[in-house]
Design a protein around this motif. Structure first.
Motif, PDB file in Angstrom:
ATOM      1  N   ARG A 131       0.820  -1.210   0.000  1.00 58.49           N
ATOM      2  CA  ARG A 131       0.000   0.000   0.000  1.00 58.49           C
ATOM      3  C   ARG A 131       0.854   1.261   0.000  1.00 58.49           C
ATOM      4  O   ARG A 131       0.486   2.271  -0.610  1.00 58.49           O
ATOM      5  CB  ARG A 131      -0.937  -0.022   1.208  1.00 58.49           C
ATOM      6  CG  ARG A 131      -1.858  -1.215   1.240  1.00 58.49           C
ATOM      7  CD  ARG A 131      -2.798  -1.223   0.039  1.00 58.49           C
ATOM      8  NE  ARG A 131      -3.905  -0.300   0.259  1.00 58.49           N
ATOM      9  CZ  ARG A 131      -4.512   0.367  -0.706  1.00 58.49           C
ATOM     10  NH1 ARG A 131      -4.092   0.275  -1.949  1.00 58.49           N
ATOM     11  NH2 ARG A 131      -5.526   1.170  -0.431  1.00 58.49           N
ATOM     12  N   ILE A 159      -4.685   6.560   1.816  1.00 57.34           N
ATOM     13  CA  ILE A 159      -4.009   5.265   1.947  1.00 57.34           C
ATOM     14  C   ILE A 159      -2.936   5.324   3.024  1.00 57.34           C
ATOM     15  O   ILE A 159      -2.807   4.404   3.846  1.00 57.34           O
ATOM     16  CB  ILE A 159      -3.396   4.846   0.596  1.00 57.34           C
ATOM     17  CG1 ILE A 159      -4.502   4.580  -0.419  1.00 57.34           C
ATOM     18  CG2 ILE A 159      -2.523   3.604   0.763  1.00 57.34           C
ATOM     19  CD1 ILE A 159      -3.998   4.351  -1.828  1.00 57.34           C
ATOM     20  N   GLU A 188     -10.475   1.717   4.447  1.00 58.49           N
ATOM     21  CA  GLU A 188      -9.872   1.417   3.145  1.00 58.49           C
ATOM     22  C   GLU A 188     -10.893   1.618   2.022  1.00 58.49           C
ATOM     23  O   GLU A 188     -10.593   2.218   0.982  1.00 58.49           O
ATOM     24  CB  GLU A 188      -9.355  -0.022   3.121  1.00 58.49           C
ATOM     25  CG  GLU A 188      -8.130  -0.281   3.967  1.00 58.49           C
ATOM     26  CD  GLU A 188      -6.837   0.104   3.247  1.00 58.49           C
ATOM     27  OE1 GLU A 188      -6.891   0.816   2.232  1.00 58.49           O
ATOM     28  OE2 GLU A 188      -5.767  -0.334   3.719  1.00 58.49           O
TER      29      GLU A 188
END
Length: 394
Positions: A131, A159, A188
């Protein structure tokens, strides 16, 4: 243009948005390599899930599998949609993608510990590596695409903040694990919703459909691999060939039918709006997870046939029939109902699902499930042919 220009462009290209109607857009070799490495994580999750079921920890196994597979699916899906918009295929893009692949391998290494022992340390760090690489990609896009800069920055910030949450979660008390996981999952999922409000990023319907189709092939292939390994072990223990034959034939019929069912529709024609595409894309969590679970269920049935495991006949059968039913249901909903079609043929899939679930209480559930799945394909083909004849008639 000088001879050195192509080399310079290969080192670094502006990350501008790619056109949604770009001609001949297909998956790249890097994307195929990305998927190939992700299959390791899918295999580890599927194997650990089968082990949990075999030990009789059904609730624990299902919950752990759902959590682990979310990490796999969400990281894969985010990369796929980003690549549809901003794949520059230059050196920085390739290096950052390789970093994500490294994170996927770390995630795969921690899948067993996470699922069997609720130790999410390794899998969390693997996920965070993937990520954070995406954060860098979004920052590159923000620099090169002024029209969508706010959206790209929102992705990067959102993020990054959520990854801090995942790391902090590792130090929290164990009894808060499920609650904090749910909160972070919602966070998320909320990031794209928040980011896309600033400016909609581009995406290519044919590219997205191809990428999802390729990953479906991967998870179905993992089911075949898991079943093959289970049969090999069963043969080593001299299990009755008649029982194994029924399981093998049923498993093959099922996987063939699931493949046929998924690719029977032209997915790009369905992805006409962002809303439909997101519904279709998010719904694939259950498609991918159930397809991978079919292999675990089949392996469990093979082990049960050889006298191993602690589950009842019905529980073992359900471990196979439920994932098959979920896959068929979700494919029907995503490929048929997203266009809100209404026809008598729509009843075929729910009836097949009901019949498959009923096989849980019948002898040879794997074989009967495979036969029902094959009959579903045959019926849809006949109805489709009749419909085509009627349409062509004057």
């Amino acid at each position: 243009m000088s001879d050195s220009q192509p080399a310079r462009s290969a080192w670094h290209r502006p990350m501008v948005a790619r056109l949604a109607d770009e001609q001949h857009r297909t998956a790249t070799m890097l994307e195929l390599f990305f998927d190939l490495c992700f299959v390791t994580a899918v295999a580890q999750a599927s194997t650990a899930f089968e082990h949990e079921l075999a030990e009789g920890r059904i609730g624990h196994g299902v919950l752990g599998y759902a959590m682990v597979f979310f990490a796999i699916w969400w990281a894969w899906m985010n990369f796929t949609w980003f690549a549809s918009a901003y794949d520059t295929d230059d050196v920085p893009y390739r290096l950052l993608t390789l970093v994500q692949i490294t994170g996927a391998l770390v995630l795969a290494a921690g899948a067993t510990e996470a699922l069997q022992h609720e130790d999410f340390t390794v899998i969390t760090w693997g996920y965070v590596i993937m990520r954070l690489a995406m954060v860098t990609q979004w920052l590159r896009a923000a620099r090169s695409d002024p029209e969508r800069r706010r959206s790209c920055l929102r992705y990067a910030v959102g993020i990054f903040v959520v990854q801090i949450g995942w790391v902090v979660r590792l130090s929290l008390p164990e009894d808060t694990g499920l609650a904090t996981f749910a909160v972070l999952v919602l966070a998320e999922i909320a990031v794209p919703v928040w980011a896309e409000r600033a400016a909609t990023t581009t995406w290519h319907p044919h590219h997205i459909a191809e990428r999802y189709g390729l990953f479906t092939l991967i998870v179905l292939g993992e089911s075949i691999t898991a079943a093959t390994g289970a049969v090999r072990v069963a043969l080593d223990t001299h299990a009755p060939l008649g029982d194994l034959a029924a399981l093998v034939v049923g498993g093959i019929l099922t996987v063939f039918a699931l493949w046929w069912l998924y690719f029977a529709q032209s997915a790009p024609e369905l992805l006409t709006t962002l809303r439909v595409a997101l519904l279709w894309g998010y719904g694939h969590y259950f498609v991918f997870a159930s397809a991978a679970a079919v292999g675990a269920g089949l392996a469990l049935n093979v082990a049960h046939a050889t006298g191993h495991g602690h589950l009842s006949d019905r529980a073992v059968a359900a471990a196979y029939t439920i994932p098959v039913a979920v896959f068929i249901t979700l494919v029907w909903l995503l490929h048929h109902r997203t266009t809100w079609r209404r026809s008598a043929a729509d009843l075929i899939h729910p009836l097949a699902v009901a019949a498959i679930l009923a096989t849980t209480f019948m002898p040879s559930p794997v074989l009967v499930t495979g036969i029902i799945a094959a009959l579903l394909i045959a019926t849809t083909l006949v109805l489709s042919a009749r419909g085509a004849v009627k349409v062509a008639s004057p």
